[in-house]
Design a protein around this motif. Structure first.
Motif, PDB file in Angstrom:
ATOM      1  N   LYS A  76      -9.401  -1.464  18.109  1.00  0.00           N
ATOM      2  CA  LYS A  76      -9.850  -0.711  16.985  1.00  0.00           C
ATOM      3  C   LYS A  76      -8.904   0.559  16.917  1.00  0.00           C
ATOM      4  O   LYS A  76      -9.007   1.409  15.932  1.00  0.00           O
ATOM      5  CB  LYS A  76     -11.338  -0.105  16.991  1.00  0.00           C
ATOM      6  N   ARG A  77      -8.042   0.750  18.010  1.00  0.00           N
ATOM      7  CA  ARG A  77      -7.056   1.578  17.951  1.00  0.00           C
ATOM      8  C   ARG A  77      -5.910   1.082  17.458  1.00  0.00           C
ATOM      9  O   ARG A  77      -5.178   0.115  18.019  1.00  0.00           O
ATOM     10  CB  ARG A  77      -6.911   2.469  19.449  1.00  0.00           C
ATOM     11  N   ASN A  78      -4.990   1.970  16.604  1.00  0.00           N
ATOM     12  CA  ASN A  78      -3.645   1.380  16.181  1.00  0.00           C
ATOM     13  C   ASN A  78      -2.796   1.720  17.186  1.00  0.00           C
ATOM     14  O   ASN A  78      -1.755   2.508  16.855  1.00  0.00           O
ATOM     15  CB  ASN A  78      -3.566   1.973  14.862  1.00  0.00           C
ATOM     16  N   VAL A  79      -2.934   1.498  18.336  1.00  0.00           N
ATOM     17  CA  VAL A  79      -1.853   1.622  19.452  1.00  0.00           C
ATOM     18  C   VAL A  79      -1.613   0.178  20.007  1.00  0.00           C
ATOM     19  O   VAL A  79      -2.878  -0.542  20.150  1.00  0.00           O
ATOM     20  CB  VAL A  79      -2.316   2.564  20.508  1.00  0.00           C
ATOM     21  N   ASN A  80      -0.328  -0.100  20.606  1.00  0.00           N
ATOM     22  CA  ASN A  80      -0.238  -1.320  21.265  1.00  0.00           C
ATOM     23  C   ASN A  80       0.578  -1.087  22.564  1.00  0.00           C
ATOM     24  O   ASN A  80       1.051  -0.046  22.804  1.00  0.00           O
ATOM     25  CB  ASN A  80       0.868  -2.484  20.626  1.00  0.00           C
ATOM     26  N   THR A  81       0.370  -1.831  23.510  1.00  0.00           N
ATOM     27  CA  THR A  81       0.708  -1.687  25.097  1.00  0.00           C
ATOM     28  C   THR A  81       1.851  -2.742  25.632  1.00  0.00           C
ATOM     29  O   THR A  81       1.562  -3.913  25.248  1.00  0.00           O
ATOM     30  CB  THR A  81      -0.464  -1.471  25.990  1.00  0.00           C
ATOM     31  N   VAL A  82       2.796  -2.224  26.166  1.00  0.00           N
ATOM     32  CA  VAL A  82       3.787  -3.209  26.645  1.00  0.00           C
ATOM     33  C   VAL A  82       3.761  -2.839  28.242  1.00  0.00           C
ATOM     34  O   VAL A  82       3.942  -1.874  28.593  1.00  0.00           O
ATOM     35  CB  VAL A  82       5.439  -3.114  26.210  1.00  0.00           C
ATOM     36  N   PHE A  83       3.246  -3.935  28.983  1.00  0.00           N
ATOM     37  CA  PHE A  83       3.299  -3.972  30.236  1.00  0.00           C
ATOM     38  C   PHE A  83       4.244  -4.253  31.305  1.00  0.00           C
ATOM     39  O   PHE A  83       5.205  -4.934  30.679  1.00  0.00           O
ATOM     40  CB  PHE A  83       1.835  -4.637  30.780  1.00  0.00           C
ATOM     41  N   GLN A  84       4.334  -3.965  32.567  1.00  0.00           N
ATOM     42  CA  GLN A  84       5.598  -4.128  33.302  1.00  0.00           C
ATOM     43  C   GLN A  84       5.712  -5.806  33.401  1.00  0.00           C
ATOM     44  O   GLN A  84       6.861  -6.165  33.314  1.00  0.00           O
ATOM     45  CB  GLN A  84       5.090  -3.482  34.603  1.00  0.00           C
ATOM     46  N   ASN A  85       4.708  -6.334  33.472  1.00  0.00           N
ATOM     47  CA  ASN A  85       4.887  -7.833  33.621  1.00  0.00           C
ATOM     48  C   ASN A  85       4.915  -8.512  32.352  1.00  0.00           C
ATOM     49  O   ASN A  85       4.882  -9.736  32.146  1.00  0.00           O
ATOM     50  CB  ASN A  85       3.661  -8.566  34.553  1.00  0.00           C
ATOM     51  N   TYR A  86       4.958  -7.793  30.995  1.00  0.00           N
ATOM     52  CA  TYR A  86       5.026  -8.147  29.723  1.00  0.00           C
ATOM     53  C   TYR A  86       3.992  -8.996  29.008  1.00  0.00           C
ATOM     54  O   TYR A  86       3.767  -8.875  27.956  1.00  0.00           O
ATOM     55  CB  TYR A  86       6.229  -9.221  29.704  1.00  0.00           C
ATOM     56  N   ALA A  87       3.213  -9.670  30.151  1.00  0.00           N
ATOM     57  CA  ALA A  87       2.110 -10.378  29.667  1.00  0.00           C
ATOM     58  C   ALA A  87       2.182 -11.245  28.234  1.00  0.00           C
ATOM     59  O   ALA A  87       1.190 -11.305  27.593  1.00  0.00           O
ATOM     60  CB  ALA A  87       0.839  -9.246  29.352  1.00  0.00           C
ATOM     61  N   LEU A  88       3.203 -12.025  28.242  1.00  0.00           N
ATOM     62  CA  LEU A  88       3.436 -12.995  27.214  1.00  0.00           C
ATOM     63  C   LEU A  88       2.710 -14.272  27.509  1.00  0.00           C
ATOM     64  O   LEU A  88       2.322 -14.273  28.751  1.00  0.00           O
ATOM     65  CB  LEU A  88       4.710 -13.417  27.210  1.00  0.00           C
ATOM     66  N   PHE A  89       2.274 -14.845  26.708  1.00  0.00           N
ATOM     67  CA  PHE A  89       1.310 -16.043  26.758  1.00  0.00           C
ATOM     68  C   PHE A  89       2.276 -17.341  27.243  1.00  0.00           C
ATOM     69  O   PHE A  89       3.060 -17.541  26.392  1.00  0.00           O
ATOM     70  CB  PHE A  89       0.652 -16.466  25.221  1.00  0.00           C
ATOM     71  N   PRO A  90       2.209 -17.857  28.443  1.00  0.00           N
ATOM     72  CA  PRO A  90       2.906 -18.910  28.901  1.00  0.00           C
ATOM     73  C   PRO A  90       2.869 -19.945  28.269  1.00  0.00           C
ATOM     74  O   PRO A  90       3.854 -20.755  28.189  1.00  0.00           O
ATOM     75  CB  PRO A  90       2.471 -19.004  30.399  1.00  0.00           C
ATOM     76  N   HIS A  91       1.827 -20.652  27.377  1.00  0.00           N
ATOM     77  CA  HIS A  91       1.826 -21.870  26.696  1.00  0.00           C
ATOM     78  C   HIS A  91       2.135 -21.538  25.311  1.00  0.00           C
ATOM     79  O   HIS A  91       2.277 -22.453  24.457  1.00  0.00           O
ATOM     80  CB  HIS A  91       0.363 -22.074  26.672  1.00  0.00           C
ATOM     81  N   LEU A  92       2.625 -20.242  25.051  1.00  0.00           N
ATOM     82  CA  LEU A  92       3.031 -20.217  23.581  1.00  0.00           C
ATOM     83  C   LEU A  92       4.676 -19.952  23.596  1.00  0.00           C
ATOM     84  O   LEU A  92       5.020 -19.275  24.473  1.00  0.00           O
ATOM     85  CB  LEU A  92       2.358 -18.854  22.795  1.00  0.00           C
ATOM     86  N   ASN A  93       5.316 -20.327  22.425  1.00  0.00           N
ATOM     87  CA  ASN A  93       6.585 -20.212  22.401  1.00  0.00           C
ATOM     88  C   ASN A  93       6.816 -18.646  22.066  1.00  0.00           C
ATOM     89  O   ASN A  93       6.042 -17.872  21.652  1.00  0.00           O
ATOM     90  CB  ASN A  93       7.409 -21.181  21.570  1.00  0.00           C
ATOM     91  N   VAL A  94       8.223 -18.374  21.629  1.00  0.00           N
ATOM     92  CA  VAL A  94       8.717 -16.720  21.256  1.00  0.00           C
ATOM     93  C   VAL A  94       7.970 -16.639  19.866  1.00  0.00           C
ATOM     94  O   VAL A  94       7.298 -15.451  19.796  1.00  0.00           O
ATOM     95  CB  VAL A  94      10.173 -16.722  21.314  1.00  0.00           C
ATOM     96  N   TYR A  95       8.189 -17.501  18.994  1.00  0.00           N
ATOM     97  CA  TYR A  95       7.698 -17.232  17.705  1.00  0.00           C
ATOM     98  C   TYR A  95       6.153 -17.230  17.759  1.00  0.00           C
ATOM     99  O   TYR A  95       5.503 -16.201  16.956  1.00  0.00           O
ATOM    100  CB  TYR A  95       7.834 -18.499  16.881  1.00  0.00           C
ATOM    101  N   ASP A  96       5.351 -17.861  18.498  1.00  0.00           N
ATOM    102  CA  ASP A  96       4.058 -17.835  18.425  1.00  0.00           C
ATOM    103  C   ASP A  96       3.533 -16.737  19.382  1.00  0.00           C
ATOM    104  O   ASP A  96       2.459 -16.228  18.907  1.00  0.00           O
ATOM    105  CB  ASP A  96       3.346 -18.916  18.907  1.00  0.00           C
ATOM    106  N   ASN A  97       4.226 -16.140  19.992  1.00  0.00           N
ATOM    107  CA  ASN A  97       3.860 -14.954  20.951  1.00  0.00           C
ATOM    108  C   ASN A  97       3.900 -13.672  19.980  1.00  0.00           C
ATOM    109  O   ASN A  97       3.051 -12.926  19.996  1.00  0.00           O
ATOM    110  CB  ASN A  97       4.738 -14.786  22.046  1.00  0.00           C
ATOM    111  N   ILE A  98       4.940 -13.779  19.146  1.00  0.00           N
ATOM    112  CA  ILE A  98       5.131 -12.513  18.308  1.00  0.00           C
ATOM    113  C   ILE A  98       4.232 -12.357  17.090  1.00  0.00           C
ATOM    114  O   ILE A  98       3.422 -11.763  16.778  1.00  0.00           O
ATOM    115  CB  ILE A  98       6.808 -12.573  17.656  1.00  0.00           C
ATOM    116  N   ALA A  99       3.899 -13.912  16.946  1.00  0.00           N
ATOM    117  CA  ALA A  99       2.948 -13.906  15.575  1.00  0.00           C
ATOM    118  C   ALA A  99       1.345 -13.765  15.911  1.00  0.00           C
ATOM    119  O   ALA A  99       0.592 -13.610  15.016  1.00  0.00           O
ATOM    120  CB  ALA A  99       3.040 -15.162  14.868  1.00  0.00           C
ATOM    121  N   TYR A 100       1.295 -13.664  17.365  1.00  0.00           N
ATOM    122  CA  TYR A 100      -0.344 -13.599  17.651  1.00  0.00           C
ATOM    123  C   TYR A 100      -1.191 -12.724  17.150  1.00  0.00           C
ATOM    124  O   TYR A 100      -2.103 -12.959  16.646  1.00  0.00           O
ATOM    125  CB  TYR A 100      -0.254 -13.562  19.205  1.00  0.00           C
TER     126      TYR A 100
END
Length: 360
Positions: A76-100
């Motif tokens: 509910k907070r309009n903030v986003n976090t980028v972690f050291q390990n990036y936390a990308l979804f391994p089963h999603l490609n680049v497009y779907d990770n960004i669009a998530y």
């Protein structure tokens, strides 16, 4: 006066009996790159997680655009976090990770989403990688995708928790420049956590230096580097010699001090009375070495000369003190062990600080 984007007001956080954050008060402005800098365990990541809503504060308040967010859930907070390990979804490609994010929040129709993903990929210089999977990307590429995934949500604030920590030194330096340029291009407010002083000095508009759960100093990189307010900041930021001296007299912002049997005049960060002991903090890379004496110079004997790439580190014995000077490769820098030399510095090369530790 411009209203801050985020105000932290007397933030306190406990983990059991451990007081992790102690009365943190800080205003963060719209569009600035603010770095939380300090050693491991100082509370900087905990503070970032409190802003994100991943940790609850025990007292105090957080105001985003003047509205309290301390009771809001992270989504509910309009903030986003980028972690050291990036936390990308391994089963999603680049497009779907960004669009998530927009897909989950249903903030964009698919045609608009396609345009926005393409815009984000262009922004982070990853156009053409839409179909790649995370394991097919380098560390720097994964970091760019993590940032694109966060920025597509158009957060008021982007929180970055040591996002360059897993990269090698050369790539870290490159990504520092890229991140700084990206922040300026988007105008998004960045709050960045690191323990690396060079990273903070290179990238930030302002730096908040933390130790033992308290903010020790807030200022621009130049202010923090040249004018530390206490011994902790002086020791943590920059490469300094720390020398105990006796104060002989103080007038305005300068003091006359005694180092061994030598009397010199230096800038003073605080008023110290005659007879008090103080700590003289001298930048190693702002020391000058000469064969002849000059105003306010200290005579000594060369103990050692070390060549470290483009740097020359010269240790000089001055009575009971050993002072290290850092010079850069110059043909006239031809000192031999045993030579008598004279050390001096310009006005911003040294500062006198109180003896007591700065952290509470």
């Amino acid at each position: 006066m411009k209203k801050p984007l985020l105000s932290l007001v007397n933030i306190n956080k406990f983990f059991g009996d451990v007081h992790v954050l102690k009365d943190i008060t800080l205003d963060i402005q719209q569009g600035e790159f603010l770095t939380l800098l300090g050693p491991s365990g100082c509370g900087k990541t905990t503070l970032l997680r409190c802003i994100a809503g991943l940790e609850r504060i025990d007292s105090g308040d957080m105001l985003l655009n003047g509205v309290s967010i301390k009771e809001l859930e992270p989504n509910k907070r309009n903030v986003n976090t980028v972690f050291q390990n990036y936390a990308l979804f391994p089963h999603l490609n680049v497009y779907d990770n960004i669009a998530y994010g927009p897909r989950v929040k249903r903030t964009m129709a698919e045609p608009e989403l396609q345009e926005k993903v393409a815009e984000m990929l262009d922004l982070v210089q990853m156009t053409g990688y839409e179909g790649r999977m995370p394991h097919q990307l380098s560390g720097g590429q994964r970091q760019r995708i993590a940032i694109a995934r966060a920025l597509i949500n158009q957060p008021d604030i982007l929180l970055l928790d040591e996002p360059l920590g897993a990269l090698d030194l050369k790539l870290r330096k490159h990504m520092q420049t890229e991140l700084s340029q990206l922040q300026k291009k988007t105008g998004t407010t960045f709050v960045y956590v690191t323990h690396d002083q060079d990273e903070a000095l290179n990238m930030s508009d302002r730096i908040a230096v933390l130790s033992q759960g308290r903010i020790q100093q807030i200022g621009t990189p130049r202010e923090i580097y040249n004018n530390p307010v206490n011994l902790f900041v002086a020791d943590f930021i920059g490469d300094r010699n720390l020398l105990e001296v006796e104060v002989l007299a103080t007038a305005d912002s300068y003091s006359q001090v005694k180092l061994g049997s030598r009397i010199i005049n230096v800038r003073s960060a605080a008023y110290l009375e005659a007879g008090q002991r103080g700590m003289l903090a001298v930048h190693k890379d702002k020391l000058r070495i000469a064969a002849e004496p000059g105003p306010n110079s200290l005579a000594g004997t060369v103990l050692s000369v070390h060549y470290a790439g483009y740097q020359i580190r010269v240790e000089v014995q001055i009575e009971d003190a050993v002072i290290t000077a850092v010079e850069y490769q110059q043909s006239e820098s031809d000192y031999q062990v045993g030579d008598q030399v004279y050390l001096s510095w310009d006005d911003h090369g040294a500062i006198l600080l109180p003896m007591e530790a700065g952290s509470a």
